[in-house]
Motif scaffolding. Structure first.
Motif, short mmCIF file in Angstrom:
data_model
loop_
_atom_site.label_atom_id
_atom_site.label_comp_id
_atom_site.label_asym_id
_atom_site.label_seq_id
_atom_site.Cartn_x
_atom_site.Cartn_y
_atom_site.Cartn_z
N SER A 93 0.81 -1.23 0.00
CA SER A 93 0.00 0.00 0.00
C SER A 93 0.83 1.26 0.00
N SER A 94 2.16 1.13 0.14
CA SER A 94 2.99 2.33 0.20
C SER A 94 4.40 2.01 -0.28
N ASN A 95 5.16 3.05 -0.54
CA ASN A 95 6.56 2.88 -0.92
C ASN A 95 7.40 2.53 0.29
N GLY A 96 8.54 1.92 0.04
CA GLY A 96 9.45 1.57 1.12
C GLY A 96 9.65 0.07 1.25
N HIS A 97 10.08 -0.35 2.43
CA HIS A 97 10.47 -1.73 2.68
C HIS A 97 9.26 -2.66 2.76
N PHE A 98 9.41 -3.90 2.27
CA PHE A 98 8.39 -4.94 2.44
C PHE A 98 9.05 -6.27 2.76
N ASP A 99 8.31 -7.15 3.44
CA ASP A 99 8.79 -8.49 3.78
C ASP A 99 7.69 -9.50 3.46
N PHE A 100 8.04 -10.58 2.77
CA PHE A 100 7.13 -11.72 2.68
C PHE A 100 7.16 -12.45 4.01
N THR A 101 5.99 -12.90 4.47
CA THR A 101 5.92 -13.59 5.76
C THR A 101 6.31 -15.05 5.65
N THR A 102 6.34 -15.60 4.43
CA THR A 102 6.68 -17.00 4.23
C THR A 102 8.18 -17.19 4.13
N ASN A 103 8.75 -18.04 5.00
CA ASN A 103 10.15 -18.41 4.88
C ASN A 103 10.29 -19.44 3.76
N ILE A 104 11.32 -19.30 2.94
CA ILE A 104 11.56 -20.27 1.88
C ILE A 104 13.00 -20.77 2.00
N GLY A 105 13.30 -21.87 1.35
CA GLY A 105 14.66 -22.39 1.41
C GLY A 105 14.73 -23.82 0.97
N THR A 106 15.65 -24.58 1.56
CA THR A 106 15.87 -25.97 1.18
C THR A 106 15.43 -26.90 2.29
N ASN A 107 15.08 -28.14 1.89
CA ASN A 107 14.70 -29.21 2.81
C ASN A 107 13.38 -28.97 3.51
N GLY A 108 12.59 -28.04 3.00
CA GLY A 108 11.26 -27.84 3.53
C GLY A 108 10.28 -28.84 2.94
N PRO A 109 9.18 -29.17 3.61
CA PRO A 109 8.21 -30.12 3.06
C PRO A 109 7.55 -29.57 1.81
N ASN A 110 7.39 -30.43 0.81
CA ASN A 110 6.80 -30.07 -0.48
C ASN A 110 5.36 -30.56 -0.52
N ALA A 111 4.42 -29.66 -0.40
CA ALA A 111 3.01 -30.04 -0.33
C ALA A 111 2.50 -30.63 -1.63
N SER A 112 3.20 -30.37 -2.75
CA SER A 112 2.71 -30.84 -4.04
C SER A 112 3.09 -32.29 -4.33
N VAL A 113 4.16 -32.78 -3.71
CA VAL A 113 4.61 -34.15 -3.93
C VAL A 113 4.79 -34.82 -2.58
N ALA A 114 3.88 -35.73 -2.23
CA ALA A 114 3.87 -36.33 -0.90
C ALA A 114 5.21 -37.01 -0.59
N GLY A 115 5.71 -36.76 0.61
CA GLY A 115 6.93 -37.41 1.06
C GLY A 115 8.21 -36.80 0.53
N SER A 116 8.13 -35.71 -0.20
CA SER A 116 9.34 -35.12 -0.75
C SER A 116 9.57 -33.73 -0.17
N PHE A 117 10.72 -33.20 -0.48
CA PHE A 117 11.12 -31.94 0.13
C PHE A 117 11.76 -31.05 -0.93
N TYR A 118 11.81 -29.75 -0.65
CA TYR A 118 12.44 -28.83 -1.58
C TYR A 118 13.93 -29.14 -1.69
N PRO A 119 14.45 -29.33 -2.89
CA PRO A 119 15.90 -29.54 -3.03
C PRO A 119 16.65 -28.22 -2.93
N ALA A 120 17.98 -28.34 -2.80
CA ALA A 120 18.79 -27.14 -2.69
C ALA A 120 18.72 -26.29 -3.95
#
Length: 503
Positions: A93-120
């Motif tokens: 809604s305004s100029n300046g700094h913003f942050d996404f609230t979702t942390n992203i990275g590696t080895n997190g659970p992958n909701a789209s493929v059961a039993g798998s995780f985000y690769p590096a």
């Protein structure tokens, strides 16, 4: 979403396979590898699987500048799937700094493929989910973050909503810069002109508005500038200017690939641009042959109909009166190659000053302005969706009393041409590509009407008057194609105003 689809077409999905191995006892007394004593013995339990590496999470943040309108939404995507996975969206809604609230990275659970995780090597992208309105703006995200991997917190995603215009002035070898009022389209100087090379002419901006490139016709090189996200001020990129061919006359840029048409050496110079620094580095090969006197370029970005998303570069050659065409095979990846379209070059009219794209019959058409004195015309070509070859449209060339330049609006609905001291307006037939005069035209601009350009939001049209060093601004009604005077116009832009463009 278009850029996400392009990425996904090139990336394989991650597949995790679990293989179960069983061993059965029998007459043999050979113990199984697990250490049992045969079929009647008591085997040891299989060792537990190694623990999964811990989730390594990172944050994504950045800065918004130039925002005036309401309703801007950013989206964070995962890109390794047949369908992009939305990981979060963020209203701004305004100029300046913003942050996404979702942390992203590696080895997190992958909701789209059961039993798998985000690769590096998982890829992410930040895109515009919704553009702002009231007033309408066209915000863009830093090119380096439309597709990225992550190994640390990201803090420098740039979202630029402001528009800037630039004019080249050969009289003093300089570039003048202006901010564009989002409500009225009025031009406001961002500061003193910035020095370029000798006889600067064509200019082009990167898609994220972070860098500007200028072709210097008499010094045979290209100047590169970093653009301040907030003000539009220019700062010379280290190492600039960069060598080009003889008499560079036209520029085009697609993603991180810069093209320079050299009218004196009859060739095309190609560079890969570093998206962070803006430094262009020559491809290998660094140049491709064109027709005689290449002077105008336009890129059809490609879509599902056109060559599987492969962009196409068209180059008008003023000396040989034809149009060269190339597939941009290296535009989306690390490979570096251009491939001439079969049948290229294609015959055109004489003295082509500009190229513009339109839409017709579910496909694309290309228009060329032939500024040949009293015999001025507009050529129209259909673009073959499979081969990119050009075929003259029925009813073309389209005669005009005179013609200096043409441009189509951002929706390919209208075509505008400059002729003498007037602007001519035409609607584009969606089935045939034919041109029909719009009511209320010609529109007198009270000065020599040279080149013409339309801003990215499709609200404002600008006409360059080189002899007076001014630009005439007009408001564009996207519903009707009508043009009306802009308050404060004309705007002084430099001593000669040889080329003018808005980004």
């Amino acid at each position: 979403m278009h850029l996400l689809s392009r990425h996904i077409a090139r990336v394989s999905t991650l597949t995790v396979a679990l293989v179960a191995v069983t061993a059965c006892g029998g007459e043999s007394s050979t113990p199984p590898s697990g250490g049992g004593t045969g079929s009647g013995g008591t085997g040891s339990a299989p060792p537990p699987p190694p623990p999964r590496p811990p989730f390594v999470g990172y944050t994504v943040s950045g800065t918004t500048s130039g925002l005036v309108g309401q309703g801007l939404v950013l989206k964070l995507y995962g890109l390794n799937y047949v369908r992009p996975q939305s990981l979060g969206q963020l209203p701004i809604s305004s100029n300046g700094h913003f942050d996404f609230t979702t942390n992203i990275g590696t080895n997190g659970p992958n909701a789209s493929v059961a039993g798998s995780f985000y690769p590096a090597t998982f890829h992410y992208g930040v895109v515009i989910g919704l553009q702002p309105n009231s007033p309408t703006q066209r915000c863009v995200v830093s090119d380096s973050y439309w597709d990225f991997t992550i190994t640390a917190n990201v803090t420098d995603v740039g979202v630029v909503c402001g528009e800037f215009s630039y004019s080249t002035n050969t009289a003093d070898n300089a570039i003048s810069g202006f901010s564009v009022d989002a409500y009225t389209g009025a031009l406001v100087s961002v500061g003193p002109p910035v020095a370029a090379g000798r006889s600067p002419y064509a200019l082009v901006s990167s898609g994220d508005k972070q860098h500007l490139y200028v072709a210097n016709t008499n010094s045979n090189d290209v100047s590169a500038f970093a653009v301040d996200r907030s003000s539009g001020e220019l700062t010379t990129v280290p190492g600039s200017p960069f060598a080009a061919g003889t008499r560079p006359r036209a520029l085009a840029l697609f993603r991180s690939t810069l093209f320079v048409a050299n009218a004196g050496s009859d060739n095309l110079s190609v560079y890969r641009v570093d998206q962070k620094s803006g430094v262009p580095t020559p491809w290998s090969p660094a140049s491709y042959a064109t027709g005689t006197g290449p002077s105008v370029m336009a890129i059809e970005p490609g879509n599902a109909t056109f060559g599987g998303f492969t962009p196409i570069l068209y180059i008008a050659n003023a000396g040989s009166n034809d149009i060269s065409a190339f597939w941009l095979l290296g535009a989306h990846g690390p490979e570096q190659a251009l491939e001439s379209v079969v049948g290229s070059p294609f015959r055109s009219g004489s003295s082509v000053t500009s190229l513009a794209f339109g839409a017709a019959a579910g496909g694309r058409v290309l228009y060329a302005a032939n500024a040949n004195g009293v015999d001025a015309t507009i050529s129209g070509f259909s673009i073959d969706p499979n081969t990119a070859a050009l075929t003259s449209l029925p009813g073309f060339p389209f005669p005009l009393p005179s013609c200096n330049y043409i441009a189509t609006d951002q929706t390919s609905t209208y075509l505008y041409a400059t002729a003498g001291t007037n602007v001519l307006g035409y609607s584009i037939d969606r089935q045939t590509g034919a041109l029909s005069p719009l009511p209320g035209f010609p529109v007198a601009v009270g000065a020599n009407a040279d080149s013409i350009g339309i801003d990215p939001t499709n609200q404002f049209l600008y006409v360059r008057n080189g002899s007076a060093g001014t630009v005439i601004g007009l408001e564009l009604n996207a519903a009707t194609g009508e043009l009306t005077p802009m308050p404060g116009s004309p705007f002084a832009v430099g001593k000669s105003a040889d080329f003018f463009a808005t980004f």
